[in-house]
Design an enzyme around this catalytic site. Structure first.
Site, PDB file in Angstrom:
ATOM      1  CG  ASP A 176      -0.610  93.528 -11.672  1.00 27.51           C
ATOM      2  OD1 ASP A 176       0.448  94.153 -11.547  1.00 27.51           O
ATOM      3  OD2 ASP A 176      -1.728  94.067 -11.736  1.00 27.51           O
ATOM      4  CG  ASN A 184      -0.782 101.813  -2.331  1.00 33.85           C
ATOM      5  OD1 ASN A 184      -0.336 101.356  -1.280  1.00 33.85           O
ATOM      6  ND2 ASN A 184      -0.049 101.949  -3.419  1.00 33.85           N
ATOM      7  CG  ASP A 193       6.085 101.045   0.334  1.00 31.28           C
ATOM      8  OD1 ASP A 193       5.643 100.956  -0.825  1.00 31.28           O
ATOM      9  OD2 ASP A 193       6.672 102.044   0.782  1.00 31.28           O
ATOM     10  CD  GLU A 220       0.390  97.442  -9.195  1.00 26.15           C
ATOM     11  OE1 GLU A 220      -0.629  97.624  -9.880  1.00 26.15           O
ATOM     12  OE2 GLU A 220       1.243  98.334  -8.991  1.00 26.15           O
TER      13      GLU A 220
END
Length: 426
Positions: A176, A184, A193, A220
């Site tokens: 993770d 983000n 991304d 993610e």
């Protein structure tokens, strides 16, 4: 195109060969249905022209056998016959033919039929390639190029079945990206991304074997299956992944762990798949991932997954190994060896819950192994039961000297064996 002509008449073979050559193709000849079948097994052809009336296997019988052997691979087959009855045409199509030529064969019509069926064959090949490409695309995550979750689970179950048959070790990792929501929020979704893509590339560069399975599991999160990998091997791969992601140097100003992008990794390994499922391993790896996050993130947490206790049995007598294994198989996971050196190494690697060992073994005997086990922190607390034909009082005395916990006399009493083992495992 390479065209197989199955024809028993030398005159017709010669004429047909000339027509095919003049049409710009390469003829190859078989004098009978039997010979045609043999040639098809060893040579790739683009088309087959089949005489119907032949001694031995006729054209219909030969075609049925060819279609059966080819399976899903389609090759156009044109029948050549002197019969024009409707029943003959119907039988030929049902046998697997695609078109007909009536004798005497017209070179113009033959060329036209070859051209038409050739175009159909080419279109079919193009469609098949397109379908294969679409299938590959459907297996991949569009952002990272890694396998998607569905494909991972399909292929991982196949790997699990192979490991079950071969009783080989397996490791599974859940990974993770740390504080990705904060990333983000701080940098924006396009940057997010890009971050996921860079992490995926680092993961792909960390696993080199063709049978390792890497997938984007969601958001993610990534998942990695490592067949034929034990705890030590998984640790090496996990640390390589962390180092490769650190080398990316992707800034993460909003992270509460580091000023660079990091990952938390949870790993579960299994030496034997008996009595457990792939889902068990995934759930255990997920627990290890949670532990990594709880312990501060940017770390690898791994553990051997063993829902049942593990017993290591060392004895150079095959009958004793078989007896003990048979009696204990419903109570615990069993690992066996007939070698003292292997017993010591397995104990260090697996750290079993209990060791049963013969006192007398070639090269390294039970007391020597026990002394070395007690001298190392990782193995010092593992219970050891000696098994021997020695008198019990002698075994007890020797066991006290080297740190063994109990003993069993040969020939073994099966009820006493199970009772004593369960006492140490409960």
């Amino acid at each position: 195109m390479k065209i197989l002509v199955v024809e028993d008449s030398a005159t017709l073979r010669h004429a047909m060969g000339g027509y095919i050559t003049n049409a710009g193709h390469t003829p190859v000849f078989a004098k009978s249905g039997e010979e045609g079948l043999q040639m098809l097994e060893n040579t790739a052809f683009d088309m087959i022209i089949m005489d119907v009336e032949m001694p031995g296997l006729n054209g219909f019988e030969t075609t049925r056998l060819m279609r059966e052997w080819l399976g899903d691979h389609w090759i156009p087959i044109i029948f050549v016959t002197g019969k024009s009855e409707e029943e003959s045409f119907a039988e030929g199509i049902e046998a697997g033919g695609d078109d007909y030529l009536i004798k005497p064969v017209s070179p113009v019509i033959l060329k036209a039929k070859i051209s038409a069926l050739g175009r159909i064959s080419e279109m079919r090949d193009q469609m098949q390639k397109l379908n294969e490409e679409l299938e590959k695309l459907s297996q991949r995550d569009s952002l990272t190029g890694c396998y998607n979750r569905r494909t991972f689970l399909e292929q991982a179950r196949q790997q699990w079945s192979q490991a079950s048959r071969g009783q080989t070790p397996m490791a599974l990792m859940m990974l993770d990206i740390d504080h990705f929501k904060l990333y983000n929020d701080h940098y924006g979704h396009p940057a997010g991304d890009s971050c996921i893509t860079q992490v995926a590339k680092a993961l792909q560069e960390s696993v080199k074997r063709p049978y390792d399975l890497l997938a984007r599991y969601g958001g993610e999160e990534f998942i990695l299956l490592l067949p034929e990998t034990d705890l030590a091997g998984a640790r090496r791969v996990g640390e390589t992944i962390r180092q490769n992601i650190a080398r990316l140097g992707v800034r993460h100003a909003a992270s509460k762990t580091s000023n660079l992008v990091t990952v938390s990794i949870g790993c579960s390994t299994s030496h034997f798949t008996t009595g457990r499922t792939l889902e068990d391993l995934i759930n255990h790896a997920d627990q290890m991932l949670y532990q990594s996050k709880s312990d501060g993130r940017d770390r690898l947490t791994l553990e051997e997954f063993s829902p049942h206790k593990t017993v290591l049995i060392a004895d150079d007598d095959a009958d004793t190994l078989a007896l003990i294994s048979d009696q204990l198989q419903d109570h615990c996971n069993i690992v066996t060896t007939d070698c003292g050196h292997d017993c010591l190494e397995l104990a260090k690697e697996l750290q079993p819950d209990l060791i049963l060992m013969d006192i007398r073994m070639p090269e390294m005997d039970g007391p020597d192994i026990c002394r070395q086990l007690r001298a190392e922190n990782r193995t010092a607390s593992i219970p050891v039961i000696f098994i021997s034909s020695m008198d019990r009082s002698e075994q007890v005395s020797l066991g006290k000297q080297v740190g063994a916990n109990d003993c069993l006399e040969k020939p073994l009493d099966e009820k006493q064996l199970v009772a004593k083992v369960n006492r140490f495992l409960l």
